[in-house]
Design a protein around this motif. Structure first.
Motif, PDB file in Angstrom:
ATOM      1  N   SER A  10       0.847  -1.191   0.000  1.00 54.52           N
ATOM      2  CA  SER A  10       0.000   0.000   0.000  1.00 54.52           C
ATOM      3  C   SER A  10       0.878   1.234   0.000  1.00 54.52           C
ATOM      4  O   SER A  10       1.868   1.311   0.736  1.00 54.52           O
ATOM      5  N   TRP A  84     -13.476   6.913  -7.472  1.00 52.30           N
ATOM      6  CA  TRP A  84     -12.098   6.507  -7.282  1.00 52.30           C
ATOM      7  C   TRP A  84     -11.763   6.627  -5.811  1.00 52.30           C
ATOM      8  O   TRP A  84     -12.504   7.209  -5.028  1.00 52.30           O
ATOM      9  N   SER A  85     -10.644   6.058  -5.471  1.00 47.36           N
ATOM     10  CA  SER A  85     -10.188   6.097  -4.089  1.00 47.36           C
ATOM     11  C   SER A  85      -8.721   6.486  -4.072  1.00 47.36           C
ATOM     12  O   SER A  85      -7.989   6.203  -5.011  1.00 47.36           O
ATOM     13  N   SER A  86      -8.286   7.115  -3.011  1.00 50.99           N
ATOM     14  CA  SER A  86      -6.867   7.451  -2.877  1.00 50.99           C
ATOM     15  C   SER A  86      -6.099   6.298  -2.228  1.00 50.99           C
ATOM     16  O   SER A  86      -4.942   6.448  -1.863  1.00 50.99           O
ATOM     17  N   ASN A  88      -4.048   3.980  -2.735  1.00 55.87           N
ATOM     18  CA  ASN A  88      -3.060   3.491  -3.677  1.00 55.87           C
ATOM     19  C   ASN A  88      -2.530   2.135  -3.209  1.00 55.87           C
ATOM     20  O   ASN A  88      -2.103   2.001  -2.074  1.00 55.87           O
ATOM     21  N   SER A 110      -4.397   3.758  -7.801  1.00 60.79           N
ATOM     22  CA  SER A 110      -5.596   3.954  -6.989  1.00 60.79           C
ATOM     23  C   SER A 110      -6.789   3.352  -7.707  1.00 60.79           C
ATOM     24  O   SER A 110      -6.943   3.533  -8.921  1.00 60.79           O
ATOM     25  N   SER A 112     -10.370   2.772  -9.242  1.00 58.64           N
ATOM     26  CA  SER A 112     -11.473   3.596  -9.732  1.00 58.64           C
ATOM     27  C   SER A 112     -12.406   2.697 -10.526  1.00 58.64           C
ATOM     28  O   SER A 112     -12.048   1.573 -10.882  1.00 58.64           O
TER      29      SER A 112
END
Length: 179
Positions: A10, A84-86, A88, A110, A112
């Motif tokens: 991560s 989307w999401s941060s 990563n 990330s 999405s």
């Protein structure tokens, strides 16, 4: 049984896990190298075993994933509902049986809704393998010079994502036997 190499990590969680599994008399012998804390982190090394029947079950699931061709179906209003999401993350897997690659997939980025087809195989395969090792009997041990073999093999493959490169370099610095 296959030779498996897989990774997860991560970007914000400061971790990178590298696994390598190969056949032995009990099933699959698994080596795990874990870097915690990012560039200045510490390394944990452990060995475990996946029983033969459990390994074959995971292999069947990986074979199915290898044949899937995920596609994103555009829906009305897709651009308005793009999510989307941060968070990563990194997921990478390579499964070889008798010298033939059954599955090779990787994704770092990330999540999405638009990149689901790009990340599906790698993400799903890492989850299948996480379930396979969930009940493994682990032995934690000090790093050995022989552990560098798994790291050297990985370092022959180009890595474009900076935080994964950084953590691979840190693993190289921490493991003994550096030339």
């Amino acid at each position: 049984l296959p030779v498996l190499r897989w990774e997860s990590g991560s970007g914000h969680g400061q971790k990178l896990h590298l696994w390598r599994a190969s056949e032995d008399s009990r099933g699959l012998r698994v080596l795990e190298l874990t870097l915690s804390g990012g560039a200045r982190g510490t390394v944990r090394v452990r060995e475990g075993w996946i029983p033969r029947a459990r390994a074959f079950g995971a292999l069947r699931q990986l074979a199915v994933l290898a044949r899937l061709e995920p596609r994103r179906r555009p829906q009305p209003g897709d651009f308005a509902s793009e999510s989307w999401s941060s968070a990563n993350f990194h997921a990478r897997v390579r499964c070889e049986v008798a010298g033939e690659t059954v599955l090779a997939a990787a994704f770092t980025g990330s999540p999405s809704t638009s990149n689901l087809p790009d990340r599906f195989r790698a993400e799903a395969a890492v989850r299948v393998l996480a379930q396979a090792v969930a009940t493994a009997q682990w032995t934690e041990r000090a790093p050995r010079a022989s552990d560098r073999e798994a790291l050297r093999e990985r370092q022959t493959e180009q890595e474009t994502v900076y935080w994964v490169r950084q953590r691979l370099r840190r693993l190289d610095e921490v493991l003994p036997g550096r030339q």
